[in-house]
Design a protein around this motif. Structure first.
Motif, PDB file in Angstrom:
ATOM      1  N   TYR A 176       0.854  -1.188   0.000  1.00  0.00           N
ATOM      2  CA  TYR A 176       0.000   0.000   0.000  1.00  0.00           C
ATOM      3  C   TYR A 176       0.894   1.243   0.000  1.00  0.00           C
ATOM      4  N   PRO A 177       0.467   2.323  -0.651  1.00  0.00           N
ATOM      5  CA  PRO A 177       1.297   3.535  -0.714  1.00  0.00           C
ATOM      6  C   PRO A 177       1.560   4.124   0.671  1.00  0.00           C
ATOM      7  N   ARG A 178       2.719   4.684   0.822  1.00  0.00           N
ATOM      8  CA  ARG A 178       3.040   5.369   2.071  1.00  0.00           C
ATOM      9  C   ARG A 178       2.060   6.517   2.289  1.00  0.00           C
ATOM     10  N   GLY A 179       1.551   6.592   3.509  1.00  0.00           N
ATOM     11  CA  GLY A 179       0.567   7.624   3.817  1.00  0.00           C
ATOM     12  C   GLY A 179      -0.867   7.122   3.756  1.00  0.00           C
ATOM     13  N   TYR A 180      -1.071   5.921   3.254  1.00  0.00           N
ATOM     14  CA  TYR A 180      -2.435   5.358   3.205  1.00  0.00           C
ATOM     15  C   TYR A 180      -2.737   4.698   4.551  1.00  0.00           C
ATOM     16  N   GLN A 181      -3.967   4.852   5.020  1.00  0.00           N
ATOM     17  CA  GLN A 181      -4.367   4.220   6.280  1.00  0.00           C
ATOM     18  C   GLN A 181      -5.861   3.916   6.253  1.00  0.00           C
ATOM     19  N   GLU A 182      -6.223   2.760   6.813  1.00  0.00           N
ATOM     20  CA  GLU A 182      -7.641   2.397   6.929  1.00  0.00           C
ATOM     21  C   GLU A 182      -7.818   1.443   8.102  1.00  0.00           C
ATOM     22  N   ASN A 183      -9.053   1.342   8.561  1.00  0.00           N
ATOM     23  CA  ASN A 183      -9.400   0.408   9.627  1.00  0.00           C
ATOM     24  C   ASN A 183     -10.303  -0.688   9.064  1.00  0.00           C
ATOM     25  N   ILE A 184     -10.015  -1.930   9.437  1.00  0.00           N
ATOM     26  CA  ILE A 184     -10.865  -3.052   9.058  1.00  0.00           C
ATOM     27  C   ILE A 184     -11.099  -3.918  10.285  1.00  0.00           C
ATOM     28  N   THR A 185     -12.135  -4.722  10.233  1.00  0.00           N
ATOM     29  CA  THR A 185     -12.406  -5.631  11.354  1.00  0.00           C
ATOM     30  C   THR A 185     -11.869  -7.018  11.028  1.00  0.00           C
ATOM     31  N   ILE A 237       6.655  -1.051 -12.360  1.00  0.00           N
ATOM     32  CA  ILE A 237       5.904  -1.472 -11.172  1.00  0.00           C
ATOM     33  C   ILE A 237       6.675  -1.097  -9.906  1.00  0.00           C
ATOM     34  N   TRP A 238       7.962  -1.321  -9.940  1.00  0.00           N
ATOM     35  CA  TRP A 238       8.823  -1.004  -8.788  1.00  0.00           C
ATOM     36  C   TRP A 238       8.712   0.485  -8.447  1.00  0.00           C
ATOM     37  N   GLN A 239       8.816   1.336  -9.461  1.00  0.00           N
ATOM     38  CA  GLN A 239       8.748   2.774  -9.224  1.00  0.00           C
ATOM     39  C   GLN A 239       7.382   3.190  -8.678  1.00  0.00           C
ATOM     40  N   PHE A 240       6.320   2.639  -9.272  1.00  0.00           N
ATOM     41  CA  PHE A 240       4.968   2.991  -8.815  1.00  0.00           C
ATOM     42  C   PHE A 240       4.766   2.606  -7.351  1.00  0.00           C
ATOM     43  N   CYS A 241       5.325   1.472  -6.954  1.00  0.00           N
ATOM     44  CA  CYS A 241       5.132   0.992  -5.582  1.00  0.00           C
ATOM     45  C   CYS A 241       5.853   1.854  -4.540  1.00  0.00           C
ATOM     46  N   THR A 242       6.697   2.773  -4.976  1.00  0.00           N
ATOM     47  CA  THR A 242       7.379   3.672  -4.037  1.00  0.00           C
ATOM     48  C   THR A 242       6.620   4.994  -3.862  1.00  0.00           C
ATOM     49  N   TRP A 243       5.599   5.212  -4.645  1.00  0.00           N
ATOM     50  CA  TRP A 243       4.880   6.490  -4.583  1.00  0.00           C
ATOM     51  C   TRP A 243       4.121   6.633  -3.262  1.00  0.00           C
ATOM     52  N   GLU A 244       4.013   7.864  -2.832  1.00  0.00           N
ATOM     53  CA  GLU A 244       3.195   8.145  -1.659  1.00  0.00           C
ATOM     54  C   GLU A 244       1.723   8.226  -2.067  1.00  0.00           C
ATOM     55  N   TRP A 245       0.859   8.062  -1.090  1.00  0.00           N
ATOM     56  CA  TRP A 245      -0.580   8.031  -1.345  1.00  0.00           C
ATOM     57  C   TRP A 245      -1.072   9.331  -1.983  1.00  0.00           C
ATOM     58  N   GLU A 246      -0.542  10.442  -1.540  1.00  0.00           N
ATOM     59  CA  GLU A 246      -0.970  11.728  -2.088  1.00  0.00           C
ATOM     60  C   GLU A 246      -0.611  11.827  -3.575  1.00  0.00           C
ATOM     61  N   LYS A 247       0.582  11.351  -3.952  1.00  0.00           N
ATOM     62  CA  LYS A 247       0.994  11.399  -5.347  1.00  0.00           C
ATOM     63  C   LYS A 247       0.143  10.466  -6.212  1.00  0.00           C
ATOM     64  N   VAL A 248      -0.159   9.294  -5.681  1.00  0.00           N
ATOM     65  CA  VAL A 248      -1.001   8.343  -6.414  1.00  0.00           C
ATOM     66  C   VAL A 248      -2.360   8.968  -6.721  1.00  0.00           C
ATOM     67  N   GLN A 249      -2.941   9.644  -5.735  1.00  0.00           N
ATOM     68  CA  GLN A 249      -4.249  10.271  -5.931  1.00  0.00           C
ATOM     69  C   GLN A 249      -4.178  11.423  -6.931  1.00  0.00           C
ATOM     70  N   ASN A 250      -3.086  12.167  -6.884  1.00  0.00           N
ATOM     71  CA  ASN A 250      -2.944  13.299  -7.811  1.00  0.00           C
ATOM     72  C   ASN A 250      -2.737  12.829  -9.253  1.00  0.00           C
ATOM     73  N   GLU A 251      -2.006  11.714  -9.421  1.00  0.00           N
ATOM     74  CA  GLU A 251      -1.730  11.200 -10.761  1.00  0.00           C
ATOM     75  C   GLU A 251      -2.957  10.545 -11.392  1.00  0.00           C
ATOM     76  N   PHE A 252      -3.837   9.983 -10.553  1.00  0.00           N
ATOM     77  CA  PHE A 252      -5.038   9.297 -11.054  1.00  0.00           C
ATOM     78  C   PHE A 252      -6.274   9.836 -10.338  1.00  0.00           C
ATOM     79  N   PRO A 253      -6.640  11.083 -10.619  1.00  0.00           N
ATOM     80  CA  PRO A 253      -7.719  11.719  -9.855  1.00  0.00           C
ATOM     81  C   PRO A 253      -9.103  11.110 -10.078  1.00  0.00           C
TER      82      PRO A 253
END
Length: 502
Positions: A275-284, A377-393
């Motif tokens: 999961y991208p750095r900066g992503y967080q969620e809660n699950i049961t 794939i390697w490069q994409f997996c290093t992206w932060e969550w904010e960058k991922v959201q900005n690149e694919f709005p």
């Protein structure tokens, strides 16, 4: 008979015969022109693909006079059913049937009303319903009963709903691809049927939500009969290798990945390297361990809340995914993974469904080298969550969250699981369609059940069309009757002339 009378009769007979001949010629020409001008009557078929995560309805059409042809089935429409797969309606079976109705309504607008009652309609369920049947067979039967009830309300020729085996799913996908590519049989411009060389036949790679299939024609004898499917298509025998791995579809694999990450920690915090750095969620715990593919720890605590935090570590992501596969083959044996026999991959492969979508998201389905695919794939997996959201709005949150894990899983499955290498990588084509038809098992399933692919090669029939034969037969009968009448009149007149001369 007087010469004048005899000449008149002969002239009359010749004129009538000439007129009839001309009429026959004109009628046959006009009949042929009329038949050519009329559009060929089409037939239709409907197939529901009831997958683990969603259901789709495919509407197919083909010329009725070419039922045993090849490359002539076209996809008229595809309708995605709203909501999850039918296996998710285990506690609300009626909801499974109701979910299909909007797509059935759409199909009724596509298929002409006068042909609906003769339109074969099928529902095939795959790994999601296989899992439900293992968990609770009575609930699975209730879902099927409600699905059949809903389809039965429409004026179609419903031929049943059932669970496909994994090997059937793989085999029908293989048939679909090769049928559309015309690698089983090919018809030339002159109408002559030819069998392409077996080297032209391609393999099929499918990744669904709960299972994955590999099917191909190996260059060696298949040692394990459980992975062999024997097909006779267009007069040619095929012994294909096929295997389906249940619980290795994308959704179930990523759920198992999450569970494995949870089980190595002693706290309620899960560090997720995919999961991208900066992503967080809660699950049961109940959400995480709600599948037979993911055995729950003992003792279970379904209400416990777990916090998942992305760390964006491609190295650890790849290592964690590889742990999902048992790559040991045992002595004197070639295998894919989990000890399942698999001969070495051979020839060209078409990869579709999740394999296509995962790599297409990163623009990696254009025949790129394996090194470039790995690097992207390697490069994409290093992206932060904010960058991922900005690149694919415009992409939804779940797909963005899973993009690194999904693409890494697809790559690991192909390279480590199915044993593709840098040498064989470029033989894999990632496609969503062939000849404008969605690639999957549904077309092969319909072709098989409607006997549209014969076991023997079709025989060419050369001659007049049926309507032309009817017209020619009627004209011939009229000509014979008139000739008989003229001969009778001639004989009577000859007799009369003979009496008059006495």
């Amino acid at each position: 008979m007087p010469p004048r009378l005899l000449g008149a009769v002969g002239w009359s007979l010749g004129a009538v015969l000439a007129a009839l001949g001309a009429a026959a010629f004109l009628l046959l020409v006009l009949t042929a022109a009329k038949d050519a001008a009329l559009p060929a009557r089409n037939k239709y078929g409907l197939v529901f693909d009831a997958g683990s995560t969603h259901t789709a309805l495919y509407i197919y059409r083909w010329p009725a006079d070419k039922e045993n042809g090849t490359g002539i089935v076209s996809q008229v429409e595809a309708c995605t059913v709203s909501g999850p797969g039918i296996s998710s309606y285990a506690d609300n079976p009626a909801g499974a049937g109701a979910s299909l109705k909007p797509c059935l309504d759409k199909a009724m607008k596509v298929v002409p009303a006068e042909q609906q009652r003769e339109t074969p309609t099928y529902l095939g369920a795959t790994a999601g319903m296989r899992l439900l049947r293992e968990q609770n067979s009575s609930k699975a039967e209730q879902v099927f009963a409600e699905v059949a009830k809903a389809i039965g309300e429409y004026p179609v020729e419903f031929r049943g709903a059932r669970v496909l085996t994994g090997n059937e799913e793989g085999s029908f996908g293989w048939i679909t691809v090769n049928y559309l590519l015309e690698t089983l049989v090919k018809v030339s411009i002159t109408g002559k049927w030819t069998h392409p060389p077996t080297e032209d036949v391609v393999g099929a790679l499918d990744l669904g939500g709960a299972s994955t299939q590999i099917t191909f024609l190996p260059g060696t004898t298949i040692d394990d009969s459980s992975t062999r499917a024997l097909l006779r298509l267009y007069g040619t025998n095929y012994s294909i290798y096929t295997h389906s791995y249940l619980c290795y579809g994308q959704n179930q694999a990523l759920k198992r990945l999450m569970a494995s990450l949870h089980q190595v920690t002693t706290s309620s915090l899960i560090s997720h390297p995919c999961y991208p750095r900066g992503y967080q969620e809660n699950i049961t715990m109940a959400e995480l361990y709600n599948s037979p593919c993911v055995p729950a720890p003992s003792p279970p605590s379904p209400a416990q809340v777990l916090t998942v935090v992305g760390t964006g570590d491609p190295v650890l992501c790849s290592i964690s995914i590889q742990k999902l596969f048992n790559l040991s083959c045992g002595a004197n044996r070639t295998c894919g993974f989990n000890g399942v026999y698999q001969p070495p991959v051979r020839g060209q492969f078409f990869a579709f469904s999740g394999l296509y979508h995962n790599l297409h998201f990163l623009n990696l389905t254009g025949g790129q080298s394996l090194s470039l695919v790995n690097a992207t794939i390697w490069q994409f997996c290093t992206w932060e969550w904010e960058k991922v959201q900005n690149e694919f709005p415009t992409t939804n949150r779940t797909q963005l969250r899973d993009a690194c894990a999904a693409s890494s899983y697809a790559l690991t499955l192909l390279l480590r699981g199915y044993k593709f290498s840098e040498r064989t990588w470029l033989r894999v084509r990632f496609v969503p369609q062939v000849a404008n038809v969605d690639v999957g098992w549904t077309l092969g399933y319909m072709l098989n059940l409607t006997n549209m692919i014969p076991s023997e090669a079709p025989q060419r029939v050369i001659g007049l069309q049926r309507s032309n034969w009817i017209a020619a037969t009627v004209l011939l009968a009229i000509m014979l009757i008139l000739i008989f009448c003229l001969l009778t009149v001639t004989c009577c007149q000859k007799s009369s002339s003979g009496y008059e001369s006495l």
